[in-house]
Write a protein that holds these residues in place. Structure first.
Motif, PDB file in Angstrom:
ATOM      1  N   UNK A 105      53.877 -43.010  -2.931  1.00  0.00           N
ATOM      2  CA  UNK A 105      54.930 -44.010  -3.111  1.00  0.00           C
ATOM      3  C   UNK A 105      54.417 -45.435  -2.937  1.00  0.00           C
ATOM      4  N   UNK A 106      53.132 -45.580  -2.581  1.00  0.00           N
ATOM      5  CA  UNK A 106      52.521 -46.890  -2.471  1.00  0.00           C
ATOM      6  C   UNK A 106      52.293 -47.393  -1.067  1.00  0.00           C
ATOM      7  N   UNK A 107      52.640 -46.601  -0.050  1.00  0.00           N
ATOM      8  CA  UNK A 107      52.464 -47.046   1.334  1.00  0.00           C
ATOM      9  C   UNK A 107      50.991 -47.060   1.731  1.00  0.00           C
ATOM     10  N   UNK A 108      50.631 -47.997   2.589  1.00  0.00           N
ATOM     11  CA  UNK A 108      49.349 -47.989   3.279  1.00  0.00           C
ATOM     12  C   UNK A 108      49.578 -47.239   4.589  1.00  0.00           C
ATOM     13  N   UNK A 109      48.789 -46.196   4.841  1.00  0.00           N
ATOM     14  CA  UNK A 109      49.070 -45.302   5.968  1.00  0.00           C
ATOM     15  C   UNK A 109      47.868 -45.221   6.895  1.00  0.00           C
ATOM     16  N   UNK A 110      48.128 -45.332   8.195  1.00  0.00           N
ATOM     17  CA  UNK A 110      47.122 -45.058   9.215  1.00  0.00           C
ATOM     18  C   UNK A 110      47.649 -43.946  10.115  1.00  0.00           C
ATOM     19  N   UNK A 111      46.948 -42.818  10.139  1.00  0.00           N
ATOM     20  CA  UNK A 111      47.304 -41.743  11.064  1.00  0.00           C
ATOM     21  C   UNK A 111      46.414 -41.840  12.291  1.00  0.00           C
ATOM     22  N   UNK A 112      47.002 -41.507  13.450  1.00  0.00           N
ATOM     23  CA  UNK A 112      46.275 -41.543  14.715  1.00  0.00           C
ATOM     24  C   UNK A 112      46.520 -40.218  15.441  1.00  0.00           C
ATOM     25  N   UNK A 113      45.969 -39.113  14.908  1.00  0.00           N
ATOM     26  CA  UNK A 113      46.293 -37.785  15.444  1.00  0.00           C
ATOM     27  C   UNK A 113      45.662 -37.521  16.807  1.00  0.00           C
ATOM     28  N   UNK A 114      46.475 -37.039  17.741  1.00  0.00           N
ATOM     29  CA  UNK A 114      45.981 -36.719  19.070  1.00  0.00           C
ATOM     30  C   UNK A 114      45.556 -37.928  19.874  1.00  0.00           C
ATOM     31  N   UNK A 115      45.978 -39.110  19.458  1.00  0.00           N
ATOM     32  CA  UNK A 115      45.556 -40.351  20.101  1.00  0.00           C
ATOM     33  C   UNK A 115      45.990 -40.393  21.561  1.00  0.00           C
ATOM     34  N   UNK A 116      45.117 -40.915  22.404  1.00  0.00           N
ATOM     35  CA  UNK A 116      45.450 -41.187  23.799  1.00  0.00           C
ATOM     36  C   UNK A 116      45.302 -42.681  24.043  1.00  0.00           C
ATOM     37  N   UNK A 117      45.829 -43.150  25.153  1.00  0.00           N
ATOM     38  CA  UNK A 117      45.704 -44.572  25.449  1.00  0.00           C
ATOM     39  C   UNK A 117      44.235 -44.982  25.552  1.00  0.00           C
ATOM     40  N   UNK A 118      43.407 -44.136  26.175  1.00  0.00           N
ATOM     41  CA  UNK A 118      41.988 -44.457  26.318  1.00  0.00           C
ATOM     42  C   UNK A 118      41.300 -44.541  24.958  1.00  0.00           C
ATOM     43  N   UNK A 119      41.560 -43.567  24.102  1.00  0.00           N
ATOM     44  CA  UNK A 119      40.936 -43.562  22.782  1.00  0.00           C
ATOM     45  C   UNK A 119      41.454 -44.727  21.939  1.00  0.00           C
ATOM     46  N   UNK A 120      42.730 -45.025  22.060  1.00  0.00           N
ATOM     47  CA  UNK A 120      43.322 -46.143  21.330  1.00  0.00           C
ATOM     48  C   UNK A 120      42.653 -47.456  21.709  1.00  0.00           C
ATOM     49  N   UNK A 121      42.499 -47.680  23.017  1.00  0.00           N
ATOM     50  CA  UNK A 121      41.867 -48.914  23.471  1.00  0.00           C
ATOM     51  C   UNK A 121      40.400 -48.977  23.066  1.00  0.00           C
ATOM     52  N   UNK A 122      39.675 -47.853  23.261  1.00  0.00           N
ATOM     53  CA  UNK A 122      38.243 -47.831  22.975  1.00  0.00           C
ATOM     54  C   UNK A 122      37.957 -47.897  21.487  1.00  0.00           C
ATOM     55  N   UNK A 123      38.660 -47.078  20.713  1.00  0.00           N
ATOM     56  CA  UNK A 123      38.349 -46.943  19.301  1.00  0.00           C
ATOM     57  C   UNK A 123      38.714 -48.138  18.452  1.00  0.00           C
TER      58      UNK A 123
END
Length: 322
Positions: A105-123
């Motif tokens: 449909x034209x969306x730009x998509x970012x999936x963050x599967x199994x994300x944790x706060x630590x991985x979110x901050x680090x990655x």
């Protein structure tokens, strides 16, 4: 660490995702799809998006049963209706019809599967333009090869035939309509038309996380025929109850390009991006250029691989400081 410091760090990571990776515009709509166990990250992304646009929605639902399970219909509808979509969820939405439908449909998509706060901050503490350059170098070396062989000190020796399937790059830079990326990002990957051999996972694989023991898989003509680990085998067998032999599909060969990831931490989302690693997946591949739909996508990360493209060893990126 105080709650204030944690919040500020989550906010900074969310701003990187919204501003640098997805480049949300003031006139664009954004849907943040999360579940009951990832709400803090969903809220941070929602807040960062609201600082840019007035057309933002936060959609929350109970976690799915396993990676690749379709979300509820209202969630899929919200994804299709937005310009930008973030999916910080316990179970991956990357390999779902909801995600592919949003892209179509034209969306730009970012999936963050199994994300944790630590991985979110680090990655998300990374230079994604540098990661993009690493992806382009790998693609230049591998994209036209008819045969890819991967070996490793743990005993891997497997050969892939990409066939007509296109190599793709997950750079984290998602600025074009219909594009999709994992976050944290950094990999080059393909859904091979066939593969045969043995691969040994000695890094990370769900449901175990960081492994204490090696897991061995036998592959024949594009299907996994033997799995040494009972827990992984049971996951695949549950998928086979729904889709038959497609659950055993050899779905993906991926090469990590994120030079900011200096060690494996037990998160597939982050570890499969680590520069100098290879990951191989079982199950669904319809969202990455294949034609198999299955209710699972199980990645296993291999340490210290050697990769050959039509017999020529290719240079893999190394982590910063290595």
């Amino acid at each position: 660490m105080s709650r204030t410091n944690i919040g500020a760090t989550l906010d900074s990571a969310a701003e990187t995702a919204v501003d640098q990776c997805l480049a949300l515009g003031a006139e664009e709509s954004c849907a943040v799809v999360t579940d009951d166990e990832r709400l803090s990250i969903g809220q941070a992304l929602y807040d960062a998006a609201c600082a840019v646009s007035d057309d933002v929605v936060l959609v929350q639902y109970p976690p799915g049963d396993q990676h690749g399970t379709e979300p509820p219909a209202p969630v899929a509808a919200a994804m299709r209706g937005a310009d930008v979509v973030f999916c910080p969820t316990t179970k991956s939405l990357s390999h779902t019809r909801a995600r592919s439908g949003a892209n179509e449909a034209g969306a730009r998509v970012a999936t963050l599967p199994g994300i944790t706060e630590e991985v979110f901050r680090t990655g998300l503490d990374a230079d994604y333009r540098s990661i993009e350059g690493c992806c382009e170098s790998i693609l230049d070396a591998i994209a036209d090869a008819s045969e890819i062989r991967v070996t490793s000190p743990a005993g891997t020796d497997i050969t892939f035939e990409p066939g007509e399937h296109e190599w793709l790059a997950d750079t984290g830079i998602v600025h074009e309509a219909g594009a999709m990326s994992n976050l944290p990002a950094g990999e080059v990957f393909v859904s091979p038309e066939s593969a045969s051999g043995t691969y040994v996972v000695d890094g990370t694989m769900m449901p175990h996380g960081l492994l204490d023991e090696e897991l061995e898989f036998t592959v024949e003509d594009g299907f996994v025929t033997e799995i040494s680990d009972r827990d992984v085998r049971e996951q695949v067998e549950r998928g086979a109850e729904e889709v038959g032999d497609d659950a055993y599909n050899l779905a993906e060969l991926g090469i990590g390009t994120n030079v900011a990831v200096t060690e494996l931490v037990g998160s597939v989302l982050l570890d499969e991006k680590a520069a100098g690693t290879v990951h191989i997946a079982i199950g669904d591949d319809h969202g990455i250029g294949g034609d198999t739909q299955a209710p699972l996508h199980l990645d296993g990360i291999l340490r210290e691989p050697t990769v050959y493209a039509d017999g020529e060893e290719i240079d893999l990126p190394t982590p910063n400081g290595a």
